[in-house]
Design a protein around this motif. Structure first.
Motif, short mmCIF file in Angstrom:
data_model
loop_
_atom_site.label_atom_id
_atom_site.label_comp_id
_atom_site.label_asym_id
_atom_site.label_seq_id
_atom_site.Cartn_x
_atom_site.Cartn_y
_atom_site.Cartn_z
N LYS A 27 -46.41 36.31 42.28
CA LYS A 27 -47.45 36.37 41.49
C LYS A 27 -47.30 35.63 39.91
CE LYS A 27 -48.26 40.54 39.28
NZ LYS A 27 -48.62 41.65 38.92
N ILE A 28 -48.37 34.96 39.73
CA ILE A 28 -48.51 34.06 38.31
C ILE A 28 -49.55 34.60 37.90
CG2 ILE A 28 -48.79 31.74 37.57
CD1 ILE A 28 -47.45 30.64 40.23
N LYS A 29 -49.38 34.92 36.47
CA LYS A 29 -50.52 35.47 35.78
C LYS A 29 -50.51 35.04 34.38
CE LYS A 29 -52.15 40.18 34.33
NZ LYS A 29 -51.64 41.60 34.37
N LEU A 30 -51.44 34.15 33.94
CA LEU A 30 -51.47 33.75 32.64
C LEU A 30 -50.44 32.57 32.43
CD1 LEU A 30 -53.07 36.33 30.45
CD2 LEU A 30 -54.27 34.29 31.48
N GLU A 31 -49.58 33.08 31.51
CA GLU A 31 -48.25 32.18 31.07
C GLU A 31 -46.98 32.84 31.73
OE1 GLU A 31 -48.03 31.07 27.32
OE2 GLU A 31 -50.00 30.25 27.24
N THR A 32 -47.50 33.87 32.60
CA THR A 32 -46.04 34.58 33.20
C THR A 32 -45.91 34.45 34.78
OG1 THR A 32 -46.69 36.29 31.49
CG2 THR A 32 -45.31 36.86 33.22
N TYR A 34 -43.92 35.68 38.19
CA TYR A 34 -43.10 36.81 38.77
C TYR A 34 -42.36 36.05 39.79
CZ TYR A 34 -45.80 39.83 36.01
OH TYR A 34 -46.61 40.60 34.96
N CYS A 44 -39.58 38.52 35.93
CA CYS A 44 -40.75 38.20 34.98
C CYS A 44 -40.50 37.42 34.01
CB CYS A 44 -41.36 39.65 34.76
SG CYS A 44 -42.76 39.05 33.73
N TYR A 46 -41.84 34.09 31.12
CA TYR A 46 -42.84 33.22 30.72
C TYR A 46 -42.48 31.91 31.37
CZ TYR A 46 -44.35 36.61 27.11
OH TYR A 46 -44.51 37.96 26.71
#
Length: 120
Positions: A27-32, A34, A44, A46
């Motif tokens: 998973k990639i979420k905004l600037e994070t 996984y 996880c 940044y």
């Protein structure tokens, strides 16, 4: 900082002062991001914490390049890095490979194979 769009499975990066190989990116979420590496534990981070590895002579050798001409030229199959004139695939000049993961991605794109990197 690494560009998220350049991150792919198999890339070598620096994370928490260690060199690691990304084994999955669920998973990639905004600037994070996984991701998994090594024992496949979940991490996880940044994106700014995942550091690209500078392509140095040491890393050229770890990628399997052989030095020629007193270390002014390095060769791996059809890839050549000339200290003065840059990167080539066969006789065609290719984009500068500043980081290890960029070369891994270019190698795969041009050969269809993953490169083996010796990190020992």
């Amino acid at each position: 900082m690494i560009e998220v769009k350049e991150l792919r499975i198999g890339n070598m990066v620096k994370y928490c002062a260690s060199f690691v190989e990304i084994t999955s990116v669920p998973k990639i979420k905004l600037e994070t991001v996984y991701f998994h590496f090594g024992s496949n534990e979940n991490y996880c981070a940044y994106i700014k914490e995942i550091i690209p590895i500078l392509m140095t002579e040491e890393w050229l050798l770890k990628c399997g390049f052989k030095p020629c001409n007193r270390n002014y030229r390095f060769i791996l199959g059809r890839f050549t890095y000339n200290v003065g004139s840059g990167w080539f695939f066969g006789n065609k000049k290719i984009r500068k490979q500043i980081h290890v993961h960029q070369f891994q991605n270019t190698y795969f794109a041009l050969t269809g194979e993953e490169i083996t990197i010796s990190v020992t």
